[in-house]
Write an enzyme that holds these catalytic residues in place. Structure first.
Site, mmCIF file in Angstrom:
data_model
loop_
_atom_site.group_PDB
_atom_site.id
_atom_site.type_symbol
_atom_site.label_atom_id
_atom_site.label_comp_id
_atom_site.label_asym_id
_atom_site.label_seq_id
_atom_site.Cartn_x
_atom_site.Cartn_y
_atom_site.Cartn_z
ATOM 1 N N GLU A 168 -27.480 11.083 -1.808
ATOM 2 C CA GLU A 168 -28.915 10.747 -1.264
ATOM 3 C C GLU A 168 -29.929 11.272 -2.118
ATOM 4 O O GLU A 168 -31.239 10.568 -2.369
ATOM 5 C CB GLU A 168 -29.134 11.028 0.122
ATOM 6 C CG GLU A 168 -28.714 9.662 0.980
ATOM 7 C CD GLU A 168 -28.954 9.769 2.516
ATOM 8 O OE1 GLU A 168 -28.850 8.922 3.093
ATOM 9 O OE2 GLU A 168 -29.816 10.840 2.855
ATOM 10 N N HIS A 174 -1.048 13.160 -3.998
ATOM 11 C CA HIS A 174 -0.035 12.018 -4.089
ATOM 12 C C HIS A 174 -0.764 10.618 -3.855
ATOM 13 O O HIS A 174 -0.195 9.835 -3.146
ATOM 14 C CB HIS A 174 0.940 12.624 -2.835
ATOM 15 C CG HIS A 174 1.646 13.720 -3.137
ATOM 16 N ND1 HIS A 174 2.879 14.005 -3.565
ATOM 17 C CD2 HIS A 174 1.304 15.151 -3.209
ATOM 18 C CE1 HIS A 174 3.358 15.175 -3.731
ATOM 19 N NE2 HIS A 174 2.344 15.896 -3.548
ATOM 20 N N LYS A 222 -30.939 -1.912 6.234
ATOM 21 C CA LYS A 222 -31.362 -1.933 7.609
ATOM 22 C C LYS A 222 -32.398 -3.202 7.845
ATOM 23 O O LYS A 222 -32.499 -3.755 8.811
ATOM 24 C CB LYS A 222 -32.423 -0.534 7.896
ATOM 25 C CG LYS A 222 -31.715 0.775 7.846
ATOM 26 C CD LYS A 222 -32.850 1.963 8.225
ATOM 27 C CE LYS A 222 -32.269 3.187 8.184
ATOM 28 N NZ LYS A 222 -33.133 4.271 8.311
#
Ligand code: PA5
Length: 447
Positions: free
Chosen positions: A288, A309, A423
């Site tokens: 951010e 793995h 948003k």
């Protein structure tokens, strides 16, 4: 005096000469100066720089409230998202028993909510809470973030029906802005006890405020030792202009030189699974803070040896676009020795008598060398042990390095304009008043 965490650049030297790291780190002292003088981008959000001293005045109250919640309930639901969630979880998971929820001894349980909008998750949570005597700590700096607001509405309703309004009000603590936001007004109306997140501290830098420290203290972790570790790191970095012994400057410089060498992906790695959520917190902090204006390093993470793995194949031989930052913890908290077996049918007797930590250390060393051979630069961050003090050091170390790193690439490391995009669409699609125009356009696109 305890030694500090340190940055080791032996495994980056082949890719970025050490002298160049020192030169960029030394040049970056001006960014430290800008932070200390408050003259750089985002200077309204520098409260975290001096938190290790500032927060001391609130420690008694944080501990008192934590003790109260522990005494009236067996479980606390911590509601929050992003910076209002990850810091607390990172510390709690790093310092708690790996199977704390399965321990038979009586202990307080922390459960997280408000970091997703999954109906099944919320419904499962309510199932669990039916049989619990629980409290709620709801954390939202803005007091208006949708995910935690929805979770709080549901849980508040549940708790009030289960325990009654008066008891519920005694067991709900809100951590939010000192004056603004829906959560602040809701708290005033209902008489909740509250803590404030200072105006000058953004979510992802807030772990040493009550947003992080209250949940951590509720879990019975020594928050004073965390703050002490952070203060020690502040002491050795914030005003330390000798770049070669300033770990935050070294780390910020090294990762940016590696970026310039054509590797835009940084993978934080550790052989200590308890650090899984610290990596999540780190990803948010750097992602951010730096990912804007088409710039920044993409922060990723692996747990080792688990992911050897899985993603290990890519790290070893995939596109050469990445580098690793290995958090290497020297001493374990507990001891297990590999037993001998008479007939050695599993052919492991060559390890018998060895501590697991010794095997893990050799796995780490072998991995670092293999990745280096595969052209992956590896920055080592050495941590003497995983305890409160060193978690405090790591928090301050990364926060300062992140701010300096943001200034090196010339972005504001304290804003997050990109978070608004989803948003706006979500509000429009949910027909929130005020979003009618956007709703029309989106619904047209979706036809
Ligand atoms: O770092 C940040 O600022 C964000 O991740 C916020 O913490 C997150 O969006 C939650 O915001 P709030 O605390 O206002 O609910």
């Amino acid at each position: 005096m305890k030694e500090n965490i340190s940055v080791n650049l032996v495994n980056t030297a082949r890719f970025i000469p050490y002298e160049e790291v020192i030169a960029l780190a030394q040049k970056s002292v001006r960014h430290l100066d800008a932070l200390n003088a408050g003259t750089g981008a985002g200077s309204d959000f520098l409260g975290w720089l001096s938190l290790p001293e500032q927060i001391l005045t609130q420690m008694d109250r944080i501990e008192r409230v934590a003790k109260h919640l522990r005494s009236v309930s067996d479980t606390t639901v911590v509601i929050g998202i992003g910076g209002s969630y990850l810091g607390a979880r990172a510390v709690i998971e790093a310092l708690s028993h790996s199977f704390s929820s399965l321990l038979r001894t009586k202990h307080h349980e922390i459960i997280y909510a408000g970091h997703n909008i999954s109906e099944d998750y919320s419904s499962d949570l309510l199932d669990i809470l039916e049989g619990r005597n629980y409290s709620i700590v709801v954390i939202s700096k803005s007091g208006t973030t949708t995910e935690p607001a929805i979770a709080f509405r549901i849980l508040k309703d549940h708790l009030e029906r289960k325990a009654g309004k008066t008891i519920a009000a005694d067991r709900i603590i809100a951590i939010t802005d000192s004056s603004k936001g829906a959560l602040r007004s809701l708290s005033e109306i209902n008489g909740y006890d509250t803590f404030s997140i200072p105006d000058n501290i953004g979510g992802r830098y807030s772990v040493l405020t009550p947003a992080g420290l209250l949940p951590i203290a509720i879990m019975g972790i020594d928050i004073r030792a965390i703050v002490k570790g952070a203060a020690a790191m502040e002491e050795s970095t914030r005003r330390n202009k000798n770049a070669s012994v300033n770990p935050s400057l070294l780390y910020a410089a090294a990762r940016n030189l590696i970026l310039q060498s054509g590797r835009p992906v940084e993978i934080i790695a550790s052989f200590t699974p308890q650090l899984h959520y610290l990596a999540e917190w780190w990803k948010q902090l750097f992602g951010e803070s730096e990912g804007k204006e088409g710039k920044g390093i993409f922060p990723a993470s692996v747990d080792l040896t688990t992911d050897l793995h899985s993603l290990g194949q890519y790290i070893q031989e995939g596109q050469r676009i990445l580098f690793e930052t290995m958090i290497s913890v020297r001493n374990t908290r507990k001891k297990i020795t590999i037993p001998a077996e008479k007939d050695d049918s599993d052919q492991l007797n060559y390890l018998s008598g060895k501590r697991l930590s010794e095997v893990n250390l050799q796995a780490e060393t072998g991995t670092v060398l293999a990745h280096n051979d595969g052209n992956v630069p590896v920055i080592m961050i050495n941590v003497p042990e995983l305890d409160e003090y060193y978690i405090g050091q790591l928090i301050y170390f990364f926060e300062l390095a992140c701010a300096v790193s943001g200034y090196i690439i010339d972005v504001n490391p304290f804003d997050q304009p990109g978070v608004e995009a989803y948003k706006k669409n979500m509000f429009a699609l949910l027909d929130k008043p005020g979003f009618e125009e956007a709703a029309k356009k989106l619904k047209e696109r979706l036809k």
